[in-house]
Design a protein around this motif. Structure first.
Motif, PDB file in Angstrom:
ATOM      1  N   PRO A  23       0.227  -0.761  -0.204  1.00  0.00           N
ATOM      2  CA  PRO A  23       0.060  -0.097   0.089  1.00  0.00           C
ATOM      3  C   PRO A  23       1.134   1.434  -0.261  1.00  0.00           C
ATOM      4  CG  PRO A  23      -0.936  -1.888   1.843  1.00  0.00           C
ATOM      5  CD  PRO A  23       0.156  -2.482   1.017  1.00  0.00           C
ATOM      6  N   ALA A  24       0.556   2.451  -0.874  1.00  0.00           N
ATOM      7  CA  ALA A  24       1.279   3.487  -0.339  1.00  0.00           C
ATOM      8  C   ALA A  24       1.501   4.133   0.313  1.00  0.00           C
ATOM      9  CB  ALA A  24       0.385   4.385  -1.567  1.00  0.00           C
ATOM     10  N   PRO A  25       3.047   4.395   0.727  1.00  0.00           N
ATOM     11  CA  PRO A  25       2.787   4.800   2.150  1.00  0.00           C
ATOM     12  C   PRO A  25       2.169   6.142   3.035  1.00  0.00           C
ATOM     13  CG  PRO A  25       4.831   5.168   1.695  1.00  0.00           C
ATOM     14  CD  PRO A  25       3.580   4.763   0.287  1.00  0.00           C
ATOM     15  N   ASN A  26       1.997   6.545   3.818  1.00  0.00           N
ATOM     16  CA  ASN A  26       1.028   7.952   4.236  1.00  0.00           C
ATOM     17  C   ASN A  26       2.716   9.181   4.437  1.00  0.00           C
ATOM     18  OD1 ASN A  26       0.607  10.644   6.246  1.00  0.00           O
ATOM     19  ND2 ASN A  26      -0.351   8.855   7.719  1.00  0.00           N
ATOM     20  N   LEU A  27       2.899  10.105   3.472  1.00  0.00           N
ATOM     21  CA  LEU A  27       3.683  11.075   3.001  1.00  0.00           C
ATOM     22  C   LEU A  27       3.328  11.815   4.412  1.00  0.00           C
ATOM     23  CD1 LEU A  27       4.072  10.613  -0.318  1.00  0.00           C
ATOM     24  CD2 LEU A  27       4.405   9.808   0.328  1.00  0.00           C
ATOM     25  N   ALA A  28       2.952  11.968   4.787  1.00  0.00           N
ATOM     26  CA  ALA A  28       2.951  13.199   6.010  1.00  0.00           C
ATOM     27  C   ALA A  28       3.472  12.798   7.030  1.00  0.00           C
ATOM     28  CB  ALA A  28       1.353  13.432   6.505  1.00  0.00           C
ATOM     29  N   MET A  29       3.997  11.350   7.328  1.00  0.00           N
ATOM     30  CA  MET A  29       4.651  10.921   8.588  1.00  0.00           C
ATOM     31  C   MET A  29       6.395  10.509   8.264  1.00  0.00           C
ATOM     32  SD  MET A  29       1.885   8.769  10.079  1.00  0.00           S
ATOM     33  CE  MET A  29       2.377   8.050  11.617  1.00  0.00           C
ATOM     34  N   ILE A  30       6.109  11.057   6.838  1.00  0.00           N
ATOM     35  CA  ILE A  30       7.919  10.696   6.316  1.00  0.00           C
ATOM     36  C   ILE A  30       8.585  10.998   7.864  1.00  0.00           C
ATOM     37  CG2 ILE A  30      10.056  10.900   5.089  1.00  0.00           C
ATOM     38  CD1 ILE A  30       7.433  11.357   2.869  1.00  0.00           C
ATOM     39  N   ALA A  31       8.704  11.991   8.483  1.00  0.00           N
ATOM     40  CA  ALA A  31      10.091  12.309   9.219  1.00  0.00           C
ATOM     41  C   ALA A  31       9.822  11.754  10.798  1.00  0.00           C
ATOM     42  CB  ALA A  31       9.845  14.011   9.548  1.00  0.00           C
ATOM     43  N   GLU A  32       8.243  11.162  11.230  1.00  0.00           N
ATOM     44  CA  GLU A  32       7.620  10.655  12.508  1.00  0.00           C
ATOM     45  C   GLU A  32       8.892   9.002  11.798  1.00  0.00           C
ATOM     46  OE1 GLU A  32       4.029   8.197  14.583  1.00  0.00           O
ATOM     47  OE2 GLU A  32       3.899  10.294  13.461  1.00  0.00           O
ATOM     48  N   ARG A  33       8.259   8.753  11.050  1.00  0.00           N
ATOM     49  CA  ARG A  33       8.856   7.362  10.337  1.00  0.00           C
ATOM     50  C   ARG A  33      10.543   7.132   9.953  1.00  0.00           C
ATOM     51  NH1 ARG A  33       5.165   6.812   6.174  1.00  0.00           N
ATOM     52  NH2 ARG A  33       6.313   7.347   5.569  1.00  0.00           N
ATOM     53  N   ASN A  34      11.323   8.813  10.816  1.00  0.00           N
ATOM     54  CA  ASN A  34      13.186   8.524  10.438  1.00  0.00           C
ATOM     55  C   ASN A  34      13.530   9.346  11.139  1.00  0.00           C
ATOM     56  OD1 ASN A  34      15.080   8.733   8.661  1.00  0.00           O
ATOM     57  ND2 ASN A  34      15.138  10.981   8.369  1.00  0.00           N
ATOM     58  N   GLY A  35      12.528   8.883  12.748  1.00  0.00           N
ATOM     59  CA  GLY A  35      13.343   9.544  14.374  1.00  0.00           C
ATOM     60  C   GLY A  35      13.580  11.327  14.024  1.00  0.00           C
TER      61      GLY A  35
END
Length: 102
Positions: A23-35
């Motif tokens: 599934p396409a990722p939530n692009l609004a959570m990129i920073a959260e997923r990257n510490g």
């Protein structure tokens, strides 16, 4: 181009996104997923096509760098370079926009 898979707000809820193998990722959570940091170069490389994410298996996301370069139809060698610059600006604009979603 991105909304079909990632949705109008980049949250991974686009009409095509759910039909993908991954599934396409939530692009609004990129920073959260990257510490907590937005990885500008990594995102640029993914959009441009020079980075493939192993977890995705085969790459389902289009190589936008290639597509953006092909959108500019050069007539002279100078215009061919301009096409590369236009592609880079389009990608940088997307990266900036994704940063604003964080």
């Amino acid at each position: 181009h991105c909304a079909a898979c990632h949705g109008l707000e980049g949250r991974g809820d686009g009409p095509v996104g759910q039909m993908l193998k991954t599934p396409a990722p939530n692009l609004a959570m990129i920073a959260e997923r990257n510490g907590g940091k937005f990885p500008v170069q990594k995102i640029y490389d993914i959009i441009e096509g020079s980075s493939v994410i192993a977890a995705h298996g085969t790459r389902e996301m289009p190589l936008w760098g290639d597509r953006y370069r092909k959108m500019s139809k050069p007539v002279t060698p100078d215009q061919a370079n301009m096409g590369n610059e236009q592609a880079e600006m389009r990608i940088l604009s997307l990266v900036y926009y994704l940063g604003t979603l964080q």
